[in-house]
Enzyme design. Structure first.
Site, PDB file in Angstrom:
ATOM      1  CG  ASP A  53      -0.450   0.066   2.514  1.00  0.00           C
ATOM      2  OD1 ASP A  53       0.909   0.051   2.426  1.00  0.00           O
ATOM      3  OD2 ASP A  53      -1.173  -0.421   3.172  1.00  0.00           O
ATOM      4  CB  SER A  54       4.400   1.613  -0.109  1.00  0.00           C
ATOM      5  OG  SER A  54       4.436   0.230  -0.868  1.00  0.00           O
ATOM      6  CG  ASP A  92       0.675  -3.957   1.622  1.00  0.00           C
ATOM      7  OD1 ASP A  92       0.003  -4.930   2.830  1.00  0.00           O
ATOM      8  OD2 ASP A  92       1.067  -3.269   2.045  1.00  0.00           O
ATOM      9  CE  LYS A 122       2.621  -5.597   4.012  1.00  0.00           C
ATOM     10  NZ  LYS A 122       2.520  -4.909   4.703  1.00  0.00           N
ATOM     11  CD  GLU A 191       8.200  -0.314   7.608  1.00  0.00           C
ATOM     12  OE1 GLU A 191       6.775  -0.960   7.475  1.00  0.00           O
ATOM     13  OE2 GLU A 191       8.053   0.988   7.195  1.00  0.00           O
TER      14      GLU A 191
HETATM   15  O1  KIV Z   1       3.683  -0.969   1.743  1.00  0.00           O
HETATM   16  C1  KIV Z   1       5.024  -1.505   1.965  1.00  0.00           C
HETATM   17  O2  KIV Z   1       5.569  -0.983   0.927  1.00  0.00           O
HETATM   18  C2  KIV Z   1       4.786  -2.040   2.815  1.00  0.00           C
HETATM   19  C3  KIV Z   1       6.889  -2.299   3.075  1.00  0.00           C
HETATM   20  C4  KIV Z   1       7.426  -1.211   3.057  1.00  0.00           C
HETATM   21  C5  KIV Z   1       7.022  -4.090   3.585  1.00  0.00           C
HETATM   22  O3  KIV Z   1       4.528  -2.230   3.581  1.00  0.00           O
END
Ligand code: KIV
Length: 273
Positions: A53-54, A92, A122, A191
Site C-alpha cells: 500500500d506504499s 497489502d 498482508k 519494519e
Molecule cells: O507497503 C509497503 O511497501 C510495505 C513494505 C514497506 C513492507 O508494507
C-alpha cells in the site's frame, strides 16, 4: 548458490519460502505496483513481490498509506500478476478494509484473491486483528503479518521513528509474532525495529521473518522498489541501500528529449516514415 537454492524454481510458493528459511537461504522481496516494473523485478529472480500500500505514496503521491482503496489495490495487483511468472505475489489489504470487522476482512481478502489473481495478502497488526487473520486464513488465503512500524497506524504513533525500543513494546511485538504464527500466517514482515529484537523474533518463530530496517539477522529483506532505484530522492532512511540513481538517469533522458524536440533534431529522417 547450492543446487537446493530457489534459483531454479519455476514458481515460488509458501512451501518453498518455508524451505528457504529452514535451510538458511535468505528470501528477497521487493515492491512493485505495475506490469512493466513487475516484469523486470520478476525476470531478475526476486522471490516475493509485494504490491504494497506504499503505492499510496510512490504511485499516487499521498503523504500516508491510508487513502488508497481496495479497488485501487486490486488494480495494481492485477497489473503485477499479469507480469509475473516466478515470484510469489503478496498484496497489502488497505487501511479500513479489515480492521475491527472480520467479515469485511474476509470479503476484502477474497476480492483481492479473486479479482487480481495474487497469491497471498498482508495485514498490519497483531492481537488486535487476530479475528480477521483467523477468518481470512479459514478461507484458505495465505496471510503475511506485519509488525513494528506499521504505516497504517502512523497517526497513532505520531512519528516514523524506530519502534519497540522500550521493553513493553518489544515484548508485545514478540508475543504478536508468536500469535501470528499460531494463527497460521506463513510469514511476517518486521519494519524499523532494533536488529537485536528482530533476531530474537526470527529465532522464536519457525515461519520466515522478512525485515525492512530490522537488521541482517532475519530470514529475508524487503525494500520499496522506487527507493532502491533512487526514484524517490527525498526519502533516505538509514536502512535504505540505494542501488541506482534513476532520478538522474530519467532527468537526463527527459531534458535531452525536450531539447531535441525544441531544436527539431527529433525526429530525424530515419525516425520518420
Ligand atoms: O507497503 C509497503 O511497501 C510495505 C513494505 C514497506 C513492507 O508494507
Amino acid at each position: 548458490m547450492s543446487v537446493h537454492s530457489s534459483a531454479n524454481i519455476k514458481r515460488i510458493t509458501t512451501h518453498i519460502l518455508q524451505e528457504m528459511k529452514n535451510r538458511g537461504e535468505k528470501i528477497s522481496m521487493l515492491t512493485a505496483y505495475d506490469f512493466s516494473m513487475a516484469k523486470i523485478v520478476d525476470d531478475a529472480g526476486i522471490d516475493i513481490i509485494l504490491v504494497g500500500d506504499s503505492a499510496s505514496n510512490v504511485m499516487a503521491g499521498h503523504e500516508t498509506t491510508l487513502p488508497i482503496t481496495l479497488d485501487q489495490m486490486i488494480y495494481h495487483a492485477s497489473s503485477v500478476v499479469r507480469a509475473v511468472s516466478r515470484a510469489f505475489v503478496v498484496v497489502d489489504i488497505p487501511f479500513g478494509s479489515y480492521q475491527g470487522n472480520s467479515s469485511e476482512a474476509l470479503r476484502s481478502a477474497i476480492r483481492i484473491m479473486k479479482e487480481s489473481g495474487a497469491h497471498a495478502i498482508k495485514v498490519e497488526g497483531g492481537a488486535e486483528i487476530k479475528e480477521s487473520v483467523v477468518r481470512i486464513l479459514s478461507a484458505g488465503v495465505p496471510v503475511m503479518g506485519h509488525l513494528g512500524l506499521t504505516p497504517q497506524s502512523i497517526y497513532k504513533f505520531g512519528t516514523y521513528s524506530v519502534r519497540a525500543k522500550e521493553s513493553a513494546e518489544a515484548q508485545k511485538l514478540l508475543e504478536d509474532a508468536k500469535l501470528l504464527e499460531e494463527c497460521g500466517c506463513f510469514a511476517i514482515v518486521l519494519e524499523k525495529i532494533p536488529a537485536s529484537l528482530a533476531k530474537k523474533v526470527a529465532e522464536s518463530v519457525s515461519i520466515p521473518v522478512i525485515g525492512i530496517g530490522a537488521g541482517g539477522d532475519v530470514d529475508g529483506q524487503v525494500l520499496v522498489v522506487h527507493d532502491l532505484l533512487g526514484i524517490t530522492q527525498e526519502f533516505k532512511p538509514r536502512f535504505l541501500r540505494q542501488y541506482a540513481d534513476l532520478q538522474s538517469v530519467m532527468m537526463d533522458a527527459f531534458t535531452n528529449y525536450i531539447k531535441d524536440v525544441k531544436s527539431r533534431d527529433f525526429p530525424n529522417e530515419s525516425e520518420s516514415y
